[in-house]
Motif scaffolding. Structure first.
Motif, PDB file in Angstrom:
ATOM      1  N   ILE A  48      55.762  20.934 -41.128  1.00 48.97           N
ATOM      2  CA  ILE A  48      54.438  21.106 -41.710  1.00 48.97           C
ATOM      3  C   ILE A  48      53.408  20.564 -40.735  1.00 48.97           C
ATOM      4  O   ILE A  48      53.709  19.684 -39.932  1.00 48.97           O
ATOM      5  CB  ILE A  48      54.342  20.374 -43.073  1.00 48.97           C
ATOM      6  N   ARG A  57      48.151  17.932 -47.240  1.00 50.47           N
ATOM      7  CA  ARG A  57      48.635  19.310 -47.261  1.00 50.47           C
ATOM      8  C   ARG A  57      50.046  19.311 -47.835  1.00 50.47           C
ATOM      9  O   ARG A  57      50.861  18.464 -47.479  1.00 50.47           O
ATOM     10  CB  ARG A  57      48.625  19.911 -45.862  1.00 50.47           C
ATOM     11  N   GLN A  58      50.314  20.269 -48.695  1.00 50.40           N
ATOM     12  CA  GLN A  58      51.617  20.306 -49.356  1.00 50.40           C
ATOM     13  C   GLN A  58      52.395  21.541 -48.948  1.00 50.40           C
ATOM     14  O   GLN A  58      51.845  22.636 -48.777  1.00 50.40           O
ATOM     15  CB  GLN A  58      51.428  20.287 -50.872  1.00 50.40           C
ATOM     16  N   GLY A  59      53.699  21.325 -48.806  1.00 49.36           N
ATOM     17  CA  GLY A  59      54.607  22.434 -48.575  1.00 49.36           C
ATOM     18  C   GLY A  59      55.671  22.400 -49.653  1.00 49.36           C
ATOM     19  O   GLY A  59      55.480  21.826 -50.725  1.00 49.36           O
ATOM     20  N   GLN A  60      56.804  22.998 -49.348  1.00 55.32           N
ATOM     21  CA  GLN A  60      57.893  22.981 -50.323  1.00 55.32           C
ATOM     22  C   GLN A  60      58.605  21.636 -50.250  1.00 55.32           C
ATOM     23  O   GLN A  60      59.245  21.320 -49.261  1.00 55.32           O
ATOM     24  CB  GLN A  60      58.883  24.104 -50.009  1.00 55.32           C
ATOM     25  N   THR A  63      54.959  16.769 -48.347  1.00 53.67           N
ATOM     26  CA  THR A  63      53.515  16.567 -48.341  1.00 53.67           C
ATOM     27  C   THR A  63      53.169  15.735 -47.116  1.00 53.67           C
ATOM     28  O   THR A  63      53.848  14.741 -46.833  1.00 53.67           O
ATOM     29  CB  THR A  63      53.048  15.813 -49.598  1.00 53.67           C
TER      30      THR A  63
END
Lengths: 110, 116
Positions: A48, A57-60, A63
């Motif tokens: 990320i 920012r967030q992903g799967q 964060t």
């Protein structure tokens, strides 16, 4: 500065717990930050990224948090799994080359 | 190609011999990095190429190490008169910086160099 021949610190967590890996970056002019995951015997893989106009920012399941005031970056992994065991590197950049941090080894225990 | 390709994947050489390690970056990527990683340790920056600019050689550990990037694509890292302490994994990465700065770098699988 550059990462040179440093032995890696280790973070040990229980499977299912949340993990937080921290990174202090060096250049206040850096405006782009990345987290990489490196599994044994492989090259680092992108997880990320975040630019300096954001603080989160967030992903799967991951964060990234950026605190520009104290030049600190963190990677949060939710519900850590055995497959998350790896070495994690942060990197900072601006208009010049990316600079990598020393890395943290994440060990996930059942 | 689809990704960064490095060759050979493994190299065993005798102390004192010269070796060449090759990196094929992702097509169109203008930035190319070489790193060294000793067992269980972090990434040690060696050299950075960006477009037609003079390379940043600030990480090369000695004058036995050199690198070229011909035609802005393929890069070769050369280690002369290899020593046992040169044994490590040598990683190459490429990226395509945009107008407002860096983007992610993509890594190859590395070349494991063993000097005996």
């Amino acid at each position: 500065g550059e990462s040179v021949g440093l032995h890696l610190p280790t973070l040990s967590v229980q499977e299912g717990d949340n993990s937080i890996i921290n990174c202090a970056y060096s250049n206040s002019a850096s405006d782009y930050f990345i987290w990489y995951k490196q599994e044994s015997g492989k090259g680092p893989q992108f997880i990320i990224d975040i630019r300096s106009n954001m603080d989160k920012r967030q992903g799967q399941r991951v964060t990234v948090l950026l605190n520009k005031t104290v030049k600190h970056l963190s990677l949060q992994i939710a519900a850590t799994q055995p497959g998350d065991s790896a070495v994690y590197f942060c990197a900072e950049g601006g208009y010049n080359k990316l600079i990598f941090g020393a890395g943290t080894r994440l060990a996930v225990h059942p | 190609g689809a990704g960064v390709s490095q060759s050979p994947s493994n190299k065993v050489t005798e102390k004192g011999k010269d070796v060449e390690l090759r990196c094929d970056p992702i097509s169109g990527h203008t930035a190319l990095y070489w790193y060294r990683q000793s067992l269980g340790q972090g990434l040690e920056f060696l050299i950075y190429f960006q477009g037609n600019s003079a390379p940043d050689k600030s990480g090369l550990p000695s004058d036995r190490f050199s690198a070229e990037r011909t035609g802005g694509s393929v890069s070769t890292l050369t280690i002369q008169r290899t020593q046992q302490e040169d044994s490590a994994v040598y990683l190459c990465a490429s990226s395509s910086p945009i107008a407002w700065g860096n983007t992610e770098a993509f890594f190859g699988q590395g070349t494991r160099l063993t000097v005996v």
